[in-house]
Design an enzyme around this catalytic site. Sequence first.
Site, PDB file in Angstrom:
ATOM      1  N   ARG A   1      37.328  28.082  35.159  1.00 45.44           N
ATOM      2  CA  ARG A   1      36.558  29.301  35.326  1.00 45.44           C
ATOM      3  C   ARG A   1      36.200  29.838  33.945  1.00 45.44           C
ATOM      4  O   ARG A   1      36.652  29.308  32.929  1.00 45.44           O
ATOM      5  CB  ARG A   1      37.366  30.341  36.108  1.00 45.44           C
ATOM      6  CG  ARG A   1      38.533  30.944  35.341  1.00 45.44           C
ATOM      7  CD  ARG A   1      39.320  31.901  36.224  1.00 45.44           C
ATOM      8  NE  ARG A   1      40.020  32.899  35.419  1.00 45.44           N
ATOM      9  CZ  ARG A   1      40.877  33.800  35.908  1.00 45.44           C
ATOM     10  NH1 ARG A   1      41.141  33.811  37.201  1.00 45.44           N
ATOM     11  NH2 ARG A   1      41.463  34.687  35.126  1.00 45.44           N
TER      12      ARG A   1
ATOM     13  N   ASN B   1      34.825  39.260  37.072  1.00 41.55           N
ATOM     14  CA  ASN B   1      36.283  39.224  37.148  1.00 41.55           C
ATOM     15  C   ASN B   1      36.847  39.097  35.734  1.00 41.55           C
ATOM     16  O   ASN B   1      36.579  38.114  35.031  1.00 41.55           O
ATOM     17  CB  ASN B   1      36.761  38.031  37.989  1.00 41.55           C
ATOM     18  CG  ASN B   1      38.271  37.952  38.090  1.00 41.55           C
ATOM     19  OD1 ASN B   1      38.904  38.745  38.788  1.00 41.55           O
ATOM     20  ND2 ASN B   1      38.873  37.005  37.380  1.00 41.55           N
ATOM     21  N   GLU B   2      37.560  40.134  35.313  1.00 41.92           N
ATOM     22  CA  GLU B   2      38.297  40.091  34.041  1.00 41.92           C
ATOM     23  C   GLU B   2      37.429  39.665  32.857  1.00 41.92           C
ATOM     24  O   GLU B   2      37.675  38.671  32.178  1.00 41.92           O
ATOM     25  CB  GLU B   2      39.520  39.173  34.173  1.00 41.92           C
ATOM     26  CG  GLU B   2      40.527  39.662  35.197  1.00 41.92           C
ATOM     27  CD  GLU B   2      41.701  38.733  35.408  1.00 41.92           C
ATOM     28  OE1 GLU B   2      42.647  39.134  36.107  1.00 41.92           O
ATOM     29  OE2 GLU B   2      41.686  37.595  34.870  1.00 41.92           O
TER      30      GLU B   2
ATOM     31  N   GLU C   1      44.686  44.087  41.106  1.00 42.98           N
ATOM     32  CA  GLU C   1      45.520  42.892  41.246  1.00 42.98           C
ATOM     33  C   GLU C   1      46.917  43.166  40.726  1.00 42.98           C
ATOM     34  O   GLU C   1      47.095  43.829  39.703  1.00 42.98           O
ATOM     35  CB  GLU C   1      44.959  41.717  40.447  1.00 42.98           C
ATOM     36  CG  GLU C   1      43.762  41.021  41.001  1.00 42.98           C
ATOM     37  CD  GLU C   1      43.405  39.790  40.171  1.00 42.98           C
ATOM     38  OE1 GLU C   1      44.315  39.203  39.527  1.00 42.98           O
ATOM     39  OE2 GLU C   1      42.220  39.420  40.148  1.00 42.98           O
TER      40      GLU C   1
ATOM     41  N   GLU D   1      45.503  27.539  40.823  1.00 43.87           N
ATOM     42  CA  GLU D   1      46.477  28.614  41.002  1.00 43.87           C
ATOM     43  C   GLU D   1      47.293  28.418  42.281  1.00 43.87           C
ATOM     44  O   GLU D   1      47.641  29.372  42.968  1.00 43.87           O
ATOM     45  CB  GLU D   1      45.771  29.976  40.996  1.00 43.87           C
ATOM     46  CG  GLU D   1      45.187  30.306  39.630  1.00 43.87           C
ATOM     47  CD  GLU D   1      44.656  31.723  39.512  1.00 43.87           C
ATOM     48  OE1 GLU D   1      45.140  32.462  38.629  1.00 43.87           O
ATOM     49  OE2 GLU D   1      43.761  32.081  40.294  1.00 43.87           O
TER      50      GLU D   1
ATOM     51  N   HIS E   1      50.426  30.444  42.154  1.00 41.41           N
ATOM     52  CA  HIS E   1      50.337  31.898  42.004  1.00 41.41           C
ATOM     53  C   HIS E   1      50.757  32.528  43.325  1.00 41.41           C
ATOM     54  O   HIS E   1      50.268  32.163  44.390  1.00 41.41           O
ATOM     55  CB  HIS E   1      48.900  32.295  41.660  1.00 41.41           C
ATOM     56  CG  HIS E   1      48.769  33.695  41.143  1.00 41.41           C
ATOM     57  ND1 HIS E   1      49.071  34.811  41.905  1.00 41.41           N
ATOM     58  CD2 HIS E   1      48.358  34.169  39.941  1.00 41.41           C
ATOM     59  CE1 HIS E   1      48.849  35.899  41.199  1.00 41.41           C
ATOM     60  NE2 HIS E   1      48.412  35.539  40.001  1.00 41.41           N
TER      61      HIS E   1
END
Length: 664
Positions: free
Chosen positions: A123, A161-162, A315, A363, A366
């Site tokens: 990503r 995202n981030e 999150e 992930e 996760h």
Amino acid sequence: MIGAGGRATSGRGLADRLGGLAFGGDYNPEQWDEEVWAEDDELMRRARVNLATVGVFSWALLEPEEGRYEFGWLDEHLDRLHANGVAVDLATPTASPPPWFTLAHPDALPVTPDGARLTHGSRDTYCLAAPAYRAAARGIADALARRYGDHPAVALWHVHNEYATLCWCDHTAEAFRGWLRHKYRALHALNDAWGTAFWSQRYHDWDQIMPPRATQWHHNPGQTLDFRRFFSDLALQAYRDQRNAIRAHSDRPVTTNLMLPGYQNLDLWAFGREVDVVAVDHYPAAPGVDAAADTAFGGDRARSFGGGRPWLLMEQGTNTVYAGDRTLAKEPGEILRHSLSHIAHGSDGALFFQWRQSKAGAETWHSAMVPHAGPDSRIFREVTELGAVVDRLREVAGSTVTAQVAVLHDADAWWALNVESMPSSALDYHTTLKRAHRALWDAGVVTDFAHPEHELDRYRLVVAPALFLLSDAGAENLRRYVEGGGTLLVQHFAGAVDERLHARLGGYPAPALREALGIRVEELRPLRRDEKITLSDGTRAAEWSESVQLAGAEAVASYTHGMLAGRPALTRHRFGAGHGWYLSTVPDPEDHTALVHRLLAEVGVVSAWPPGVEAVTRGRLLFLLNHGADTVPLPRPAHDLVTDRVVADVPPGGCAVLRTDEGA
């Protein structure tokens, strides 16, 4: 109507749309089949999930080839969630461009400082300065907003995202030069700001300027600082592109998830002014009590970046605590305690990454609300219990938290402290920032963060832990704060440079701050890596020392070693109606905490609860989190919203939420 800039000017806020606090997390139904979707519906009802973040990493499905959108699958899931009573935080998928995009636009892939161009397969493979990427990001945001702008399921928009992947490519170089032209107007002003007379770096044409790519030795510090400033502005510009595309078709609030504490190269004050609600991702970096302190640190920062308004925990890890090269599991009860801490510190909800733990992909391990073990698991049982508690706390949504103490935080000071050729590698911005916050948290005090140029008069105590860079305006603001009656604690290596990274001549810190502190720092003397010192009052210290001259201040503690023996280490200065304190070394955590406790007592900010109890009042609710080993009795029995019964105490590791108007 919705304007092009600033916050939404119509439409209801998230808490109004949900009827209380948000509970849920990232939902990726595209990873599963119809049988699992049916189970998800039932489990979400059981856990009282009311908000799901959808579409964060779905670009390849939404736009399988350039300009061709496939929304049918997303239609079905939004309709299904809405029918199940679950609102949607609809994300733009622009943090993960699909393979077709990077093959069609290889120039939009990020380039490292040493010139290596990255490829897809992960990503964040994009360059924010690449025209093709920016156009594609606007395009998918516009298409989503046109289709779902007034969809009844959509309660919030989630851009990207981030943010943000850094890049050093030619697109970035061109954008950087444009940013510099706008800032400096003339090359002579840039040359003066960057001190290019040193090492024969003077520029005679704008096209000679590059990003700080790999070079023989140290980069120009001014160039490095301006590049960080530029990239933060570039990320904010990219956010605005998508936000404005969305607002053309929707009145729902828009945000992006910020990542704390130092993962992102962003000026979070600037982002806080642009989003409709500050949203953050937070993952503790150590277990146990350290995780609890880190959670409060993240919550206080998030609240402050939004100007004290409620924010949103976008999150957290259901069963995740990062500790160096290990990912640790949370202990029983920590899912509840961490979530309640965020809500206590101002979050209008508790969301997780993610709803269901992935069975494949990067992930896989996760943690999630529904783990690989399924709903018959400790994790899901604790998630379900938390959902019931969050539902009972709905009245706190929209309320605020008031603090009497602030810690100063400035992105410029952070980026400046990260330039090369500093006197010591131990000068870490966020470590110093967290050390200051931890001392206040250990004292049971709720803390705001503030910029050095913010209005500070409402705070009884202000701590400035890492102000290596300090503007003249910031220094004057701090001088006025002390003169007006405030108590200011400034810690080592402060105000040594101005906003251009030029050293302060005539001694440190900045002149206005020197006046408030009544001192002048003549010489910096970093300590050896393993060197420990003891001050005259018994304080143990390490890492740093300074030759401090008194200019009106009194010495509270002095050095006892080497050439600094007998010289001031900790000073206090009565200035106007206030006091300016200066700490020129780095005490051990216990001694640093003791100093902070002393200052809190002097300004009359003292917790009514014993050590180990985190007590936060938000609106009409008092949150009590017992991090200690002993049961803590309440002044009188009260109805606890966590257990939904009358309680007389809070056990070790326990939590209670009481209404302040019922005698709590």
